[in-house]
Design an enzyme around this catalytic site. Structure first.
Site, PDB file in Angstrom:
ATOM      1  N   HIS A   1      -4.242 -14.959  24.858  1.00 53.43           N
ATOM      2  CA  HIS A   1      -5.605 -15.403  25.190  1.00 53.43           C
ATOM      3  C   HIS A   1      -6.059 -14.769  26.499  1.00 53.43           C
ATOM      4  O   HIS A   1      -7.173 -14.245  26.601  1.00 53.43           O
ATOM      5  CB  HIS A   1      -5.612 -16.935  25.287  1.00 53.43           C
ATOM      6  CG  HIS A   1      -6.908 -17.516  25.739  1.00 53.43           C
ATOM      7  ND1 HIS A   1      -7.829 -18.068  24.865  1.00 53.43           N
ATOM      8  CD2 HIS A   1      -7.449 -17.663  26.976  1.00 53.43           C
ATOM      9  CE1 HIS A   1      -8.868 -18.516  25.543  1.00 53.43           C
ATOM     10  NE2 HIS A   1      -8.665 -18.288  26.831  1.00 53.43           N
ATOM     11  N   GLU A   2      -5.173 -14.820  27.502  1.00 50.84           N
ATOM     12  CA  GLU A   2      -5.548 -14.299  28.815  1.00 50.84           C
ATOM     13  C   GLU A   2      -5.563 -12.782  28.852  1.00 50.84           C
ATOM     14  O   GLU A   2      -6.374 -12.182  29.562  1.00 50.84           O
ATOM     15  CB  GLU A   2      -4.602 -14.859  29.872  1.00 50.84           C
ATOM     16  CG  GLU A   2      -5.225 -14.978  31.251  1.00 50.84           C
ATOM     17  CD  GLU A   2      -6.519 -15.757  31.241  1.00 50.84           C
ATOM     18  OE1 GLU A   2      -7.443 -15.377  32.006  1.00 50.84           O
ATOM     19  OE2 GLU A   2      -6.631 -16.730  30.480  1.00 50.84           O
TER      20      GLU A   2
ATOM     21  N   HIS B   1      -8.947 -11.704  27.952  1.00 50.72           N
ATOM     22  CA  HIS B   1      -9.888 -11.785  29.080  1.00 50.72           C
ATOM     23  C   HIS B   1      -9.737 -10.580  30.006  1.00 50.72           C
ATOM     24  O   HIS B   1     -10.736 -10.013  30.481  1.00 50.72           O
ATOM     25  CB  HIS B   1      -9.648 -13.065  29.879  1.00 50.72           C
ATOM     26  CG  HIS B   1     -10.134 -14.305  29.205  1.00 50.72           C
ATOM     27  ND1 HIS B   1     -11.387 -14.403  28.648  1.00 50.72           N
ATOM     28  CD2 HIS B   1      -9.541 -15.515  29.021  1.00 50.72           C
ATOM     29  CE1 HIS B   1     -11.543 -15.618  28.142  1.00 50.72           C
ATOM     30  NE2 HIS B   1     -10.440 -16.306  28.354  1.00 50.72           N
TER      31      HIS B   1
END
Length: 292
Positions: free
Chosen positions: A43-44, A47
């Site tokens: 998920h990160e 980003h």
């Protein structure tokens, strides 16, 4: 705690996340805890990829139970389009991974033992981050949208309060679930941390206000052109009340009116901002023109 460095970006795991992994270990399901960690890590990474794609500088990443916080240059928050792009990358990646694993499972390319939990984690992280509240990705998207019609600090405070509400609600429901045997302490821990993280974002709002004002002139010089916005202001109003209405990615012209409603002067946004920085926020706006 630092766990690795990828292309010069330090990745850290928050102590609350470590405690949550400890809960998984004590419960004898550390394998599931590691899957949850991997889901948050991907998920990160999404980003980070999106931030770099947008030309932003990243100094580090902190992994949290519900995602993470990438320490990105302040330009991200001051540019609503970039913030929406970077915020949306994380949840969309989780949705993609869930669909991908479901598809691979149909052809026997994914372990059936871990597939359901991996898909569940990705879908939960995707749905959870859609909630409109900081520091969740949904809160960042909503803040960026709000910042188009109100100033950045107020948008931040509003989304931080929503984040605290979600955190408090999750904590209460999690506690009730533990008492009734429906869920474990991980829900309570996540709710408490969400409340804490949202409160921290709210406390940072005043610093965003100062940064927002200081970078306004730079935004105009760099872009070359910005959409205009007209404000009609009584000449006795303090300048801070005027700057509260300045929104990112727009340049404001201020029309001063007297007690009879007649226009007595026109001020550029940069002059108003310079007055706030040099002379303080309580100077009447009618005195902004002096000394320039």
């Amino acid at each position: 705690m630092k766990i690795c460095r990828i292309q010069g970006i330090a990745f850290e795991i928050n102590n609350w996340f470590l405690a949550l992994l400890g809960v998984y270990f004590a419960a004898g399901v550390l394998g599931k805890g590691l899957i949850a960690f991997a889901v948050v890590f991907f998920h990160e990474l999404a980003h980070v990829w999106a931030a770099r794609k947008a030309g932003l500088r990243i100094s580090g990443v902190e992994l949290l139970p519900f995602g993470g916080v990438a320490r990105v240059s302040s330009e991200l928050i001051l540019d609503p389009k970039k913030e929406i792009f970077v915020a949306a990358a994380g949840p969309l990646t989780n949705l993609f991974l869930a669909v991908l694993v479901l598809g691979l499972g149909q052809y026997g390319y994914w372990s059936e033992a871990f597939s359901p939990f991996f898909v569940q984690c990705n879908l939960m992280l995707f749905l959870f981050n859609l909630l409109p509240g900081l520091p969740l990705d949904g809160g960042r998207v909503f803040r960026a949208r709000l910042a188009r019609r109100m100033n950045l600090p107020e948008a931040t405070l509003r989304m931080a309060r929503w984040g605290q509400c979600w955190g408090a609600l999750m904590t209460l429901l999690g506690a009730a679930g533990v008492a009734l045997g429906f869920c474990g302490l991980d829900i309570v821990a996540t709710g408490l941390f969400l409340f804490y993280a949202a409160r921290r974002d709210g406390l940072e709002a005043p610093y965003l206000y100062a940064n927002h004002l200081i970078n306004k002139e730079r935004d105009l010089q760099r872009a070359g052109i910005l959409p205009g916005e007209v404000l009609v202001v009584h000449e006795d109003l303090p300048v801070w009340k005027v700057t509260r209405l300045f929104v990112p990615q727009k340049y404001h012209l201020v029309f001063l009116v007297d007690g009879q409603g007649r226009i007595v002067d026109t001020l550029e946004e940069t002059r108003v901002v310079k007055t706030v920085i040099d002379e303080g926020p309580y100077v009447p706006v009618k005195l902004v023109k002096k000394g320039f």
